[in-house]
Design a protein around this motif. Structure first.
Motif, PDB file in Angstrom:
ATOM      1  N   GLY A  45     -39.664  11.653  21.555  1.00  0.00           N
ATOM      2  CA  GLY A  45     -40.256  12.734  22.319  1.00  0.00           C
ATOM      3  C   GLY A  45     -41.253  12.330  23.382  1.00  0.00           C
ATOM      4  N   MET A  46     -41.384  11.050  23.651  1.00  0.00           N
ATOM      5  CA  MET A  46     -42.327  10.581  24.671  1.00  0.00           C
ATOM      6  C   MET A  46     -41.567  10.236  25.946  1.00  0.00           C
ATOM      7  SD  MET A  46     -45.590  10.413  23.694  1.00  0.00           S
ATOM      8  CE  MET A  46     -46.209   9.206  24.836  1.00  0.00           C
ATOM      9  N   GLY A  47     -40.987  11.247  26.590  1.00  0.00           N
ATOM     10  CA  GLY A  47     -40.205  11.031  27.800  1.00  0.00           C
ATOM     11  C   GLY A  47     -41.031  10.576  28.987  1.00  0.00           C
ATOM     12  N   CYS A  48     -42.354  10.682  28.882  1.00  0.00           N
ATOM     13  CA  CYS A  48     -43.227  10.278  29.989  1.00  0.00           C
ATOM     14  C   CYS A  48     -43.309   8.758  30.140  1.00  0.00           C
ATOM     15  CB  CYS A  48     -44.619  10.861  29.806  1.00  0.00           C
ATOM     16  SG  CYS A  48     -45.440  10.335  28.297  1.00  0.00           S
ATOM     17  N   VAL A  49     -42.869   8.002  29.131  1.00  0.00           N
ATOM     18  CA  VAL A  49     -42.885   6.539  29.209  1.00  0.00           C
ATOM     19  C   VAL A  49     -41.739   6.113  30.113  1.00  0.00           C
ATOM     20  CG1 VAL A  49     -42.639   4.389  27.919  1.00  0.00           C
ATOM     21  CG2 VAL A  49     -43.920   6.291  26.934  1.00  0.00           C
ATOM     22  N   GLU A  50     -42.068   5.454  31.222  1.00  0.00           N
ATOM     23  CA  GLU A  50     -41.045   5.081  32.196  1.00  0.00           C
ATOM     24  C   GLU A  50     -40.408   3.731  31.903  1.00  0.00           C
ATOM     25  OE1 GLU A  50     -42.342   5.522  36.211  1.00  0.00           O
ATOM     26  OE2 GLU A  50     -43.234   7.480  35.807  1.00  0.00           O
ATOM     27  N   THR A  51     -41.205   2.735  31.580  1.00  0.00           N
ATOM     28  CA  THR A  51     -40.665   1.408  31.290  1.00  0.00           C
ATOM     29  C   THR A  51     -41.481   0.748  30.184  1.00  0.00           C
ATOM     30  OG1 THR A  51     -42.039   0.297  32.935  1.00  0.00           O
ATOM     31  CG2 THR A  51     -39.865   1.013  33.656  1.00  0.00           C
ATOM     32  N   VAL A  52     -40.834  -0.169  29.500  1.00  0.00           N
ATOM     33  CA  VAL A  52     -41.492  -0.985  28.471  1.00  0.00           C
ATOM     34  C   VAL A  52     -41.098  -2.427  28.738  1.00  0.00           C
ATOM     35  CG1 VAL A  52     -41.662  -1.501  25.994  1.00  0.00           C
ATOM     36  CG2 VAL A  52     -41.434   0.881  26.764  1.00  0.00           C
ATOM     37  N   ARG A  53     -42.063  -3.324  28.749  1.00  0.00           N
ATOM     38  CA  ARG A  53     -41.811  -4.764  28.855  1.00  0.00           C
ATOM     39  C   ARG A  53     -42.415  -5.411  27.611  1.00  0.00           C
ATOM     40  NH1 ARG A  53     -38.192  -6.203  32.441  1.00  0.00           N
ATOM     41  NH2 ARG A  53     -39.196  -8.128  32.997  1.00  0.00           N
ATOM     42  N   ILE A  54     -41.673  -6.261  26.961  1.00  0.00           N
ATOM     43  CA  ILE A  54     -42.128  -6.923  25.748  1.00  0.00           C
ATOM     44  C   ILE A  54     -42.350  -8.399  26.061  1.00  0.00           C
ATOM     45  CG2 ILE A  54     -41.556  -7.503  23.366  1.00  0.00           C
ATOM     46  CD1 ILE A  54     -41.250  -4.629  23.238  1.00  0.00           C
ATOM     47  N   GLY A  55     -43.513  -8.910  25.685  1.00  0.00           N
ATOM     48  CA  GLY A  55     -43.843 -10.311  25.921  1.00  0.00           C
ATOM     49  C   GLY A  55     -44.490 -10.919  24.691  1.00  0.00           C
ATOM     50  N   LYS A  56     -45.205 -12.001  24.908  1.00  0.00           N
ATOM     51  CA  LYS A  56     -45.875 -12.663  23.802  1.00  0.00           C
ATOM     52  C   LYS A  56     -47.346 -12.867  24.165  1.00  0.00           C
ATOM     53  CE  LYS A  56     -44.394 -17.182  25.448  1.00  0.00           C
ATOM     54  NZ  LYS A  56     -43.560 -18.337  25.194  1.00  0.00           N
ATOM     55  N   SER A  57     -48.134 -13.022  23.159  1.00  0.00           N
ATOM     56  CA  SER A  57     -49.565 -13.266  23.342  1.00  0.00           C
ATOM     57  C   SER A  57     -49.926 -14.529  22.577  1.00  0.00           C
ATOM     58  CB  SER A  57     -50.356 -12.071  22.799  1.00  0.00           C
ATOM     59  OG  SER A  57     -51.742 -12.325  22.867  1.00  0.00           O
ATOM     60  N   ILE A  58     -50.679 -15.381  23.204  1.00  0.00           N
ATOM     61  CA  ILE A  58     -51.115 -16.628  22.577  1.00  0.00           C
ATOM     62  C   ILE A  58     -52.632 -16.669  22.649  1.00  0.00           C
ATOM     63  CG2 ILE A  58     -51.036 -19.148  22.666  1.00  0.00           C
ATOM     64  CD1 ILE A  58     -48.298 -18.838  24.093  1.00  0.00           C
ATOM     65  N   LYS A  59     -53.278 -16.874  21.520  1.00  0.00           N
ATOM     66  CA  LYS A  59     -54.744 -16.916  21.467  1.00  0.00           C
ATOM     67  C   LYS A  59     -55.186 -18.341  21.182  1.00  0.00           C
ATOM     68  CE  LYS A  59     -58.742 -15.034  19.079  1.00  0.00           C
ATOM     69  NZ  LYS A  59     -59.224 -14.085  18.063  1.00  0.00           N
ATOM     70  N   LEU A  60     -56.052 -18.864  22.033  1.00  0.00           N
ATOM     71  CA  LEU A  60     -56.619 -20.199  21.847  1.00  0.00           C
ATOM     72  C   LEU A  60     -58.122 -20.053  21.674  1.00  0.00           C
ATOM     73  CD1 LEU A  60     -54.860 -21.993  24.850  1.00  0.00           C
ATOM     74  CD2 LEU A  60     -54.106 -21.950  22.491  1.00  0.00           C
ATOM     75  N   GLU A  61     -58.691 -20.746  20.725  1.00  0.00           N
ATOM     76  CA  GLU A  61     -60.140 -20.803  20.573  1.00  0.00           C
ATOM     77  C   GLU A  61     -60.596 -22.146  21.107  1.00  0.00           C
ATOM     78  OE1 GLU A  61     -61.600 -19.696  16.738  1.00  0.00           O
ATOM     79  OE2 GLU A  61     -60.296 -17.933  16.642  1.00  0.00           O
ATOM     80  N   ILE A  62     -61.514 -22.108  22.068  1.00  0.00           N
ATOM     81  CA  ILE A  62     -61.903 -23.311  22.807  1.00  0.00           C
ATOM     82  C   ILE A  62     -63.411 -23.456  22.772  1.00  0.00           C
ATOM     83  CG2 ILE A  62     -61.868 -24.409  25.081  1.00  0.00           C
ATOM     84  CD1 ILE A  62     -59.402 -22.589  25.669  1.00  0.00           C
TER      85      ILE A  62
END
Length: 78
Positions: free
Chosen positions: A22-39
């Motif tokens: 029911g969320m027709g207002c969403v036009e596009t979705v892109r799926i990626g990855k997240s990488i967290k580094l502690e420095i």
């Protein structure tokens, strides 16, 4: 994230599922990855430069992916 010119079938499937919910207002979705580094360190500009080298050569495929770097500075109190 996949470059905007690269097809993202997973993102398209999720977009269709969101529409089905029911969320027709969403036009596009892109799926990626997240990488967290502690420095550890204090030289922010040198760190950013090295992170871009690592991002280009190791953590992403610059032919099909874009990336961005976010630094979160955390002070350590003793």
């Amino acid at each position: 994230m996949p470059k905007s010119t690269v097809l993202d079938p997973q993102g398209e499937a999720v977009c269709k599922a969101i529409h089905a919910l029911g969320m027709g207002c969403v036009e596009t979705v892109r799926i990626g990855k997240s990488i967290k580094l502690e420095i550890e360190g204090t030289n922010i500009e040198k760190t950013k430069s090295r992170l871009h080298e690592i991002g280009d050569s190791l953590l992403s495929n610059p032919v099909i992916e874009d990336y961005h770097i976010e630094l979160e500075l955390v002070s350590q109190s003793q």
